[in-house]
Write an enzyme that holds these catalytic residues in place. Structure first.
Site, short mmCIF file in Angstrom:
data_model
loop_
_atom_site.label_atom_id
_atom_site.label_comp_id
_atom_site.label_asym_id
_atom_site.label_seq_id
_atom_site.Cartn_x
_atom_site.Cartn_y
_atom_site.Cartn_z
N GLU A 53 0.91 -1.25 0.04
CA GLU A 53 -0.16 -0.07 0.18
C GLU A 53 0.88 1.10 0.11
O GLU A 53 1.96 1.44 0.83
CB GLU A 53 -0.96 -0.19 1.20
N HIS A 54 0.52 2.06 -0.91
CA HIS A 54 1.30 3.53 -1.06
C HIS A 54 2.80 3.26 -1.61
O HIS A 54 3.55 3.77 -1.24
CB HIS A 54 1.12 4.07 0.32
N GLY A 142 -16.34 4.93 -2.90
CA GLY A 142 -15.60 5.68 -1.96
C GLY A 142 -15.11 4.71 -0.91
O GLY A 142 -15.09 5.08 0.49
N SER A 148 -13.40 4.39 -8.75
CA SER A 148 -13.13 5.22 -9.86
C SER A 148 -12.48 4.64 -10.88
O SER A 148 -12.64 4.79 -12.42
CB SER A 148 -12.15 6.54 -9.11
N GLU A 180 -7.18 10.23 -13.91
CA GLU A 180 -7.37 10.56 -12.62
C GLU A 180 -6.70 11.72 -12.28
O GLU A 180 -6.80 12.67 -11.39
CB GLU A 180 -6.85 9.29 -11.75
N ASP A 192 -4.53 0.50 -9.22
CA ASP A 192 -5.90 0.24 -9.62
C ASP A 192 -6.44 0.14 -10.88
O ASP A 192 -7.15 -0.81 -11.18
CB ASP A 192 -6.87 1.76 -8.78
N TYR A 242 -3.21 12.54 0.08
CA TYR A 242 -2.70 11.39 -0.99
C TYR A 242 -1.45 12.24 -1.39
O TYR A 242 -0.28 11.80 -1.52
CB TYR A 242 -3.70 11.13 -1.59
C1 GLA Z 1 -5.23 4.46 -4.15
C2 GLA Z 1 -4.44 4.87 -5.45
C3 GLA Z 1 -3.48 3.76 -5.64
C4 GLA Z 1 -2.49 3.34 -4.62
C5 GLA Z 1 -3.34 3.49 -3.26
C6 GLA Z 1 -2.68 3.20 -2.04
O1 GLA Z 1 -5.95 3.63 -4.27
O2 GLA Z 1 -5.22 5.01 -6.51
O3 GLA Z 1 -2.58 4.15 -6.66
O4 GLA Z 1 -1.49 4.32 -4.35
O5 GLA Z 1 -4.31 4.38 -2.90
O6 GLA Z 1 -1.86 1.99 -2.00
#
Ligand code: GLA
Length: 409
Positions: A53-54, A142, A148, A180, A192, A242
């Site tokens: 994640e991230h 959400g 999205s 996006e 995503d 973010y």
């Molecule tokens: C959102 C972003 C992804 C990713 C996640 C965190 O979903 O769209 O690209 O960065 O957050 O892992």
């Protein structure tokens, strides 16, 4: 990692739809709105992320999979080649815009994604004329499961088919990401959109965001299911924070690069030893953000090994470790998500649990023993209601195929 070139087929596929009625409703609504049948039906799913994640916008590793919840688009040519009309069935709303004027000030909410997709196609020199569309979705909005990306990729798939555009599946994901970035303005990574397009039934896919190589992996635990618990909170910080996190990571890379006299392109190139060595020149936040990303990449690599070994205990521990790092070092969790992970940790049927997606609300992802799902859900729902006065929404998901064209029912 080896690049696998088995891209989704362009030919219509018979979909095993999670909600067949969704498809019928979209087709029906198209007839009502536009007085004829659509020419193209397309779908794109939401995603889960087991771990990583991230990391995507830091050229790191992610381990997502597409899910059996999707967004369906019905599309046809518009009688006026300049005008697009798009009806959102779930919202009962319609937008209408000129294909030559994609100024984002004219819309908001879901409309931004639509305009973003058309703009993405245009900036890449694909020829698009006016179209009429209806869409609906079974991806919860959400909640961190990429509604999205499902919207963007579904419309991109539909446009590719309707306008006969020569676009590779991977490029669909990149065009969705472009939309996006430039319309809602979230500087997201590729995870995503990539999973929405490239996902495969019963498999997770490990994407290396540095060189975009990827590898599918079977999910090895037949007695466990993915249970998402939607906290039903979305703290307003989510999209602004973010972009702040992304900036903090870039600053850490810059400072460490200067100190080392090297030009590191991203945190992916920086080791834990280098981070520790230069801790003094970083702010506390820069250090913590980098610490999360470096350790999270290591957790993804280890998770791949544990999945191959089918090591239940380690799979679970890595998920919890990811959550603690997101909570304490990356600081993108919130009390509601922490509460849900703690509940999971105390339940004997749960192997692992963590917040999923961007954070500040949305879902936790939990690996739960099949015969204990009902008990876990009812206990957690009750405890969450008691502590936060909020009703939890549990969602049990399966790994599914990525975006595609749907043959007519
Ligand atoms: C959102 C972003 C992804 C990713 C996640 C965190 O979903 O769209 O690209 O960065 O957050 O892992």
């Amino acid at each position: 990692m080896n690049q696998q070139n088995q891209s989704p087929s362009r030919n219509p596929i018979k979909m095993n739809m999670h909600a067949p009625s969704l498809l019928d409703r979209v087709v029906e609504e198209f007839k009502i709105q536009f007085n004829r049948t659509p020419l193209v039906l397309a779908q794109a799913p939401g995603r889960i992320n087991l771990i990583g994640e991230h990391t995507d916008y830091n050229e790191g590793l992610v381990l997502p999979g597409a899910i059996d919840r999707n967004t369906i688009f019905a599309l046809g040519f518009s009688p006026d080649a300049q005008i697009c009309e798009v009806h959102a069935l779930d919202m009962g709303e319609m937008i209408r815009f000129d294909i030559g004027d994609l100024n984002k000030m004219q819309t908001e909410g879901w409309g931004l994604y639509i305009l973003g997709v058309v703009a993405a196609l245009q900036q890449a020199d694909y020829e698009v004329r006016g179209f009429q569309a209806v869409f609906a979705s079974s991806v919860p909005l959400g909640s961190g499961v990429s509604s999205s990306a499902a919207l963007e990729c579904s419309l991109l798939m539909a446009c590719r088919e309707l306008f006969d555009l020569d676009i590779e599946p991977f490029e669909i994901a990149k065009l969705g990401q472009w939309a996006e970035h430039h319309y809602p303005g979230v500087l997201c990574g590729l995870m995503d959109q990539f999973s929405s397009v490239m996902g495969r039934k019963d498999q997770l896919v490990c994407l290396d965001c540095r060189d975009l190589s990827y590898q599918y992996i079977d999910f090895p635990l037949p007695d466990y299911r993915f249970v998402l618990l939607n906290s039903n909170v979305k703290h307003s910080l989510s999209s602004s924070e973010y972009n702040v996190r992304k900036r903090e990571c870039q600053e850490a890379v810059q400072l460490i690069s200067q100190a080392e006299g090297e030009n590191f392109p991203s945190l992916r190139e920086i080791t834990m030893t280098q981070l520790e060595k230069h801790q003094r020149i970083l702010s506390r936040k820069q250090y913590l953000r980098a610490h999360h990303v470096i350790t999270e990449n290591a957790r993804v690599m280890q998770m791949m090994q544990e999945l191959v070994r089918g090591n239940e205990e380690m799979i679970g521990s890595l998920m919890f470790a990811s959550h603690y790092s997101l909570r304490d070092a990356y600081e993108v969790s919130c009390p509601e998500l922490d509460f849900l992970v703690m509940q999971a940790e105390n339940h004997p049927g749960v192997l692992g649990s963590r917040m999923m997606g961007g954070g500040f609300g949305g879902c936790t992802i939990n690996l739960v023993q099949v015969d204990r799902i009902a008990d876990f859900i009812s206990q957690t729902t009750e405890a969450y209601l008691e502590s936060y006065g909020i009703q939890l929404t549990p969602i049990t998901v399966k790994l599914a195929d990525g975006a595609g064209i749907i043959s007519f029912p």
